[in-house]
Design an enzyme around this catalytic site. Structure first.
Site, PDB file in Angstrom:
ATOM      1  N   GLU A   1       4.586  -0.421  14.771  1.00  0.00           N
ATOM      2  CA  GLU A   1       5.073   0.914  14.405  1.00  0.00           C
ATOM      3  C   GLU A   1       6.025   1.503  15.439  1.00  0.00           C
ATOM      4  O   GLU A   1       7.033   2.126  15.088  1.00  0.00           O
ATOM      5  CB  GLU A   1       3.894   1.871  14.192  1.00  0.00           C
ATOM      6  CG  GLU A   1       3.005   1.552  12.998  1.00  0.00           C
ATOM      7  CD  GLU A   1       1.891   0.577  13.333  1.00  0.00           C
ATOM      8  OE1 GLU A   1       1.059   0.303  12.449  1.00  0.00           O
ATOM      9  OE2 GLU A   1       1.864   0.082  14.489  1.00  0.00           O
TER      10      GLU A   1
ATOM     11  N   SER B   1       0.817  -1.218   0.000  1.00  0.00           N
ATOM     12  CA  SER B   1       0.000   0.000   0.000  1.00  0.00           C
ATOM     13  C   SER B   1       0.846   1.260   0.000  1.00  0.00           C
ATOM     14  O   SER B   1       0.534   2.230  -0.677  1.00  0.00           O
ATOM     15  CB  SER B   1      -0.937   0.003   1.216  1.00  0.00           C
ATOM     16  OG  SER B   1      -1.856  -1.058   1.153  1.00  0.00           O
TER      17      SER B   1
END
Length: 288
Positions: free
Chosen positions: A55, A34
């Site tokens: 993350e 993506s």
């Protein structure tokens, strides 16, 4: 020129720059197809790190890599990466790490995925950090130029990219200048300040207004921090109808706020109208 999403431009550009810059490394949090970091991964698998849905860990690892002389580009959706603000604040900003955060799928422009996937507060978060550069390109030329610039930038930086394709708004041969807004159209009746995915609409608005006898200045703000205050002050003084800001972000903390701050501190009493998101994003097509 066919319209192109700036996430695609990121993937193509970073893969190309990887050929001549062995210090570039790319990290992704399970979204490489993506964010388009997969284009770099296919070409340089030994310099690509798939971190999984972690993350916070990715940010810490990137800070360490930067300390070792690498130039890490860390990728995720803008909403997910901005959600790790604590790690960005301490590991990147406080440490002045040369890490480039790439937040893709910014704003309501991503469409049907809805609010959970829409980065609408990310610019406000990043602008609040003392040494964080914030860049949002308005087309393919600007995005490629910004990425090349980021190879020499000192300190952390946030690059905001789009899922949707953007029409080219700059002329062939365009040269990216960090911190310098670009006046795309002349006008003194009103000024339209736009950034990223809203720039193409601002250019269309200029043409529509021109047909009605209204001459609108169009200013493309690709660097939201440091902000080109002089461009806003100049427009506030020269455009009798004031300034309109348009952004795919919350109305607080982004482009409109930056323009308001510049006008207030510059002592310019121009009228300002901000167009942005007030509330939460919803699921629907970008056009809706």
């Amino acid at each position: 020129m066919t319209a192109k999403a700036t996430r695609q431009v990121f993937g193509e550009t970073i893969a190309k720059l990887g050929e001549t810059h062995p210090e570039i490394v790319v990290l992704d949090a399970d979204l490489s197809k993506s964010t388009k970091s997969d284009l770099f991964a296919k070409k340089f698998p030994d310099r690509f790190f798939e971190m999984g849905i972690q993350e916070a860990n990715m940010i810490g690892v990137a800070a360490g890599m930067a300390g070792a002389g690498r130039i890490p580009f860390i990728c995720s959706f803008a909403c997910f990466i901005a959600g790790r603000f604590d790690q960005i604040r301490l590991s990147l900003a406080y440490g002045n790490a040369n890490v480039r955060i790439v937040g893709s799928h910014a704003g309501v422009g991503i469409g049907e995925d809805g609010y959970s996937q829409q980065g609408l507060e990310d610019i406000a978060c990043m602008r609040s950090l003392a040494n964080m550069a914030v860049i949002q390109p308005g087309d393919d030329l600007e995005c490629a130029g910004a990425i090349e610039y980021l190879l020499t930038h000192q300190g952390p930086a946030f690059l905001r990219t789009t899922r949707q394709s953007l029409e080219r708004v700059n002329a062939e041969g365009y040269q990216f200048q960090f911190g310098k807004a670009v006046q795309l159209r002349e006008g003194a009746d009103v000024a339209i300040f736009a950034t990223g995915g809203t720039v193409q609409g601002a250019v269309r608005a200029h043409e529509a207004l021109k047909a009605s006898g209204i001459h609108a200045r169009v200013v493309n703000v690709h660097t939201l921090k440091p902000f080109d205050a002089e461009a806003a002050i100049k427009a506030g003084r020269e455009c009798k109808g004031g300034i309109l800001t348009v952004e795919d972000h919350q109305i607080i903390g982004g482009l409109g706020s930056a323009v308001a701050e510049a006008l207030a501190e510059g002592g310019v009493g121009a009228r300002l109208h901000r167009v942005g998101i007030e509330g939460f994003g919803e699921s629907g097509t970008p056009e809706e």
